[in-house]
Scaffold this active site. Structure first.
Site, PDB file in Angstrom:
ATOM      1  N   TYR A   1     -61.847 -17.856 -78.201  1.00  0.00           N
ATOM      2  CA  TYR A   1     -62.629 -16.610 -77.941  1.00  0.00           C
ATOM      3  C   TYR A   1     -63.792 -16.034 -79.002  1.00  0.00           C
ATOM      4  CZ  TYR A   1     -60.154 -15.785 -73.116  1.00  0.00           C
ATOM      5  OH  TYR A   1     -59.404 -16.069 -72.068  1.00  0.00           O
TER       6      TYR A   1
ATOM      7  N   GLU B   1     -60.015   6.301 -60.947  1.00  0.00           N
ATOM      8  CA  GLU B   1     -60.563   6.081 -59.929  1.00  0.00           C
ATOM      9  C   GLU B   1     -61.581   7.068 -59.416  1.00  0.00           C
ATOM     10  OE1 GLU B   1     -57.496   5.855 -56.629  1.00  0.00           O
ATOM     11  OE2 GLU B   1     -57.652   3.789 -57.117  1.00  0.00           O
TER      12      GLU B   1
END
Ligand code: NI
Length: 394
Positions: A302, A373
């Site tokens: 990467y 969340e």
């Protein structure tokens, strides 16, 4: 509708999407799928996108591209990216949405990315008449070691894209805070493997064998020394060799030794130079001890993730309404969004999800990793605002 009102409307709609996004995140969390096995996830994503008027295509096998032509013939094309894959981790959280698949877990938050980009997909589709070009959504598989982004690029899905934005939930950043930075943000990531072959035997008679652990120990030490001797001290480098496989018995000299490790830098030239040095050190130590060796990569390398500076200015301005936006810290972690930023002007953002009160403090890839969340609507708003405002630019 004025631009000011539309921005408000995007933020309002993002807040309203919160329930849907949490529900979807929990569903993906319960059913994690690792790299290039994301069949269920991709089917759910594709079904929604089609319902909302997107043209869809499969990418890199289990990825989904959704295209929505909003308005303005010949307008710009903006891409929004999310990764969708999970990890081979056994979840240790005691939560109602705990993974139901043993040994697999969304331990990096890609479940949240998928859900946030779905939330944004619906929002953009609802407001498509106010958008001024084409939005391309990239639900990308195989981020974790699979270089899924590279495959998406190689298949040509992003050839016509003017800019790309991506978001990663980030546990080192306080919940709700957005972070990005100009230039290099995440390191290059290589996974290499050295095999040293000698001649096994009894540990009591090393002179009758050809012990490959001798060069292995020298190579292990020499690689670490490269960090201080071969790299400019102002260029961060990490070399870690956590896998050393030799003998299973204290009295058995093995036939061969296998070492696996990782190299991280922010500088592609330095990376190339260090790879060559590592190869030559491995070969020469092995040869010096009468062993043979091989050095190679066991997965696609990467590149460093480098944000486009002017796009970072744009992001900082465009997301004022849902700030704060702070400068992200550089990290030696790797991320395959880097393949996109090599080819297309792009900016990668972190959305903070760390919440001490909820004990959401465990690092990415940890069996107790979780996501606050309550801030997922911000990811939805960020995706939609970036697309809307980028397409407004002339
Ligand atoms: Ni990740």
């Amino acid at each position: 509708m004025s631009e000011y009102n539309l921005e408000d409307k995007i933020v309002e709609s993002a807040k309203k999407s919160q329930e849907f996004v949490v529900e979807k995140r929990r569903d993906f969390h319960r059913h994690p799928e690792v790299k290039f096995e994301e069949k269920r996830t991709a089917e759910i994503v594709e079904t929604f996108l089609k319902d909302w008027g997107y043209e869809t295509k499969r990418a890199a096998g289990t990825g989904v591209i959704g295209v929505l032509e909003c308005g303005g013939v010949g307008g710009r094309i903006v891409a929004l990216g999310a990764d969708i894959d999970a990890l081979n981790v056994e979840e240790e959280n005691d939560v109602p949405y705990k993974s139901v698949i043993s040994g697999k877990m969304h331990a990096c938050g890609h479940d949240a990315h998928t859900a946030m980009l779905l939330g944004a997909a619906k929002l953009i589709s609802d407001l498509r008449d106010s958008f001024n070009g084409t939005v391309k959504l990239v639900f990308q598989p195989g981020e974790e070691g699979g270089a899924g982004a590279k495959k998406v690029l190689e298949e040509g899905h992003l050839d016509d894209v003017d800019a790309i934005f991506g978001i990663h939930v980030w546990v080192e950043v306080p919940s709700g805070v957005l972070a990005t930075r100009k230039g290099p943000m995440m390191a290059s990531s290589d996974g290499f493997e050295i095999r040293i072959a000698g001649k096994g035997g009894h540990a009591a008679h090393p002179h009758l064998a050809n012990d490959p652990t001798a060069p292995a120990a020298d190579i292990y030490n020499a690689f670490h020394k490269l960090v201080s001797r071969a790299a400019n001290p102002f260029s961060p480098v990490v070399i870690t060799l956590p896998m050393v496989k030799a003998s299973d018995g204290y009295n058995v000299i093995p036939e061969s030794v296998e070492i696996r490790g990782t190299l991280r830098t922010f500088d592609s030239n330095l990376r190339d130079r260090l790879m060559k040095r590592m190869q030559s050190i491995a070969e020469r130590y092995a040869e010096g001890w009468g062993c043979s060796s091989s050095f190679g990569l066991f997965r696609a390398p990467y590149p460093p993730l480098v944000n486009d500076s002017s796009l970072v200015d744009f992001v900082t301005e465009a997301l004022q309404a849902i700030g704060p936006i702070v400068e992200a810290e550089m990290t030696m972690g790797g991320e395959d969004f880097a393949f996109y930023t090599q080819k297309i002007p792009g900016a990668f953002l972190q959305l903070g999800i760390r919440n001490e009160e909820k004990n959401i403090v465990f690092p990415h890839h940890h069996p107790k990793f979780d996501v606050d969340e309550d801030v997922l609507w911000k990811g939805v708003a960020a995706y939609a605002l970036l697309a809307y405002k980028y397409l407004q630019l002339s």
